[in-house]
Design an enzyme around this catalytic site. Structure first.
Site: not given
Length: 512
Positions: A128, A131
């Site tokens: 991903h 973050r």
């Protein structure tokens, strides 16, 4: 107009020149003098133009050479101290372990598609995007900043910004910078495999955590944008593309984020011990300096690491990825130590240094082999037989696949594939560079938005297809399958080399 003006000026200059011209008749007017001068300029204008052009070119060359020399001198200067110029800022930003943002890692083998070859299959496995900190870390960071504000009255020179710093980072979610990383990755994937992507859409899976699913969605936006911009793609686009989300919950088989090996958790203690030993070696002087600049805060060694963590997390919280003020509290060399600290954690916690980490990645590797060969999945570890047994949730015969996961799970998969089998166990008493570790470091292997490409290709003059693997644009020479100079193995030899995964790794030890 420029040359006309120049001609007039030269004419005037010649007219004023002290050069002794042939005497004109006594009644010759000044106008005649100018006419004669102009006539001389007209006869020699081509030479004048060439001379001026040559002078201009020489000036440009000299300026460019000087500029290149200056820039080269700057870029080759060793980075040290707290002042980070552009070159050193890039070096710092690539020394945050898994909190670095993905970049093209140096590769001894060209990552370009080899000449006379055509890629016929591409598998993406991606972490991903950038973050916020995880929930428990975010609480710890916020509490530390509050304590500093409550206990410190006199801030050191480089620490003064902390006085007015407000901790606003969230928890676990993608940042806007991280979202854009994934869009850019989708565009990059499309452009690299345009000959396939212009007519075929990828089959996409995502592990169930929200930031992973959102990363997959942002990636598809980039892929879609690139296809729309491709004038040669006339295939009807089915965007938004379907994404198979595999839940992350206890007891659910998920090859993208497995949690089915009880003994694995116990095996991670060595990773913690290695990192603790490294902290004791390199952090005490840092803690002393930080506490001198924040009198009254009394930071522990662990909290000094937290202060370092705040550098990458505040940087990726900025839409443009601007380096945070926390990054300037430490030297470049200290950031390299920090990167190595994170590398020890990944290597001994999940990679080759973990007794059971690579076993966690076996399921995905067996799914990869199924896709490469077009045969059903054979696995008894972390795969989901219901999903993998259905054509709708695990189709074979596709040319493009994209899966999205986490850094720790990717480390498991790297270990199962044997990508870093040439890397010796990372020493705990000294720092070694990624080059010395045969291409491994946390920042080179699993940064935010890390990418693994598995390519299958046909090449002129060869009957069998080749397999090649890249990690963040670095070609990883394949092991135990007779790799050629380009790091590739034939498909059959590659499959044979994956005996660790095909035999289930050490799955029997998970329940001892």
């Amino acid at each position: 107009m420029v040359f006309t003006d120049l001609r007039r000026q030269l004419a005037a200059f010649v007219a004023r020149s002290p050069y002794r011209y042939t005497q004109l008749p006594g009644n010759a007017s000044r106008q005649h003098v100018h006419k004669r001068a102009a006539s001389w300029v007209n006869r020699h204008i081509s030479a004048v133009r060439l001379t001026l052009c040559a002078l201009l070119c020489i000036t440009i060359i000299l300026f460019s050479t000087s500029l290149m020399y200056v820039m080269s001198s700057i870029s080759t200067q060793p980075c040290s101290g707290f002042t980070h110029d552009r070159h050193c800022r890039k070096m710092v930003a690539r020394s945050w372990g898994q909190y670095s943002s993905t970049f093209s890692v140096p590769s001894e083998i060209s990552p370009s598609i080899p000449k006379d070859c055509e890629v016929t299959f591409a598998q993406l496995l991606q972490r991903h995007g950038a973050r916020d900190p995880t929930a428990h870390k975010s609480l710890a960071y916020g509490a530390l900043i509050d304590r500093i504000h409550d206990s410190v009255a006199d801030y050191g020179k480089n620490f003064r910004f902390i006085k007015n710093y407000k901790y606003t980072l969230g928890a676990d979610q993608l940042t806007l910078f991280g979202e854009q990383q994934m869009v850019d990755s989708g565009i990059k994937f499309y452009k690299r495999y345009k000959h396939l992507a212009s007519t075929d859409s990828p089959f996409i899976r995502a592990s169930g955590q929200e930031r992973v699913v959102e990363s997959a969605q942002n990636w598809t936006q980039g892929f879609h944008q690139a296809r729309l911009a491709d004038e040669h793609s006339h295939t009807p686009d089915t965007y938004p593309y379907k994404i198979l989300v595999i839940p992350e919950r206890d007891g659910f088989n998920n090859s993208l984020s497995p949690d089915l090996c009880p003994a694995f958790e116990n095996s991670k203690r060595e990773s913690d011990d290695r990192q603790d030993a490294w902290i004791e070696k390199i952090v005490p002087p840092l803690t002393e300096r930080v506490n001198q600049n924040l009198p009254g805060a009394n930071l522990s060694h662990e909290e000094t690491i937290y202060m370092m963590d705040l550098c990458p997390f505040n940087t990726v919280a900025n839409d443009k990825g601007k380096l945070s003020g926390f990054c300037y509290l430490f030297t470049v060399d200290e950031w390299l130590d920090y990167d190595y600290y994170q590398s020890l954690g990944k290597w001994y916690g999940y990679g080759n240094g973990s007794p059971l980490g690579p076993t966690q990645g076996v399921g995905f590797v067996n799914e990869l082999l199924a896709r490469l060969t077009g045969r059903p999945v054979v696995d008894h570890t972390t795969t989901n037989s219901t999903l993998d047994g259905s054509e709708s949730t695990f189709p074979l015969g596709r040319v493009l696949y994209a899966d999205f996961s986490h850094d720790n799970d990717m480390m498991d998969i790297y270990g199962a594939l044997g990508l870093y089998n040439l890397t010796e166990p990372l020493p705990g008493d000294r720092r070694i560079s990624p080059q010395q570790a045969k291409g491994f470091s946390a920042s080179w292997a699993v940064p935010f938005a890390a990418r693994l490409y598995v390519e299958k290709m046909t090449c002129g003059g060869n009957e069998e297809e080749f397999v090649r693997i890249l990690v963040n644009d670095r070609v990883i020479p394949l092991q135990n399958c007779g790799a050629d100079a380009l790091g590739r193995c034939t498909l059959s030899r590659f499959v044979e080399s994956q005996s660790f995964a095909r035999n289930g790794g050490h799955w029997d030890q998970c329940f001892v």
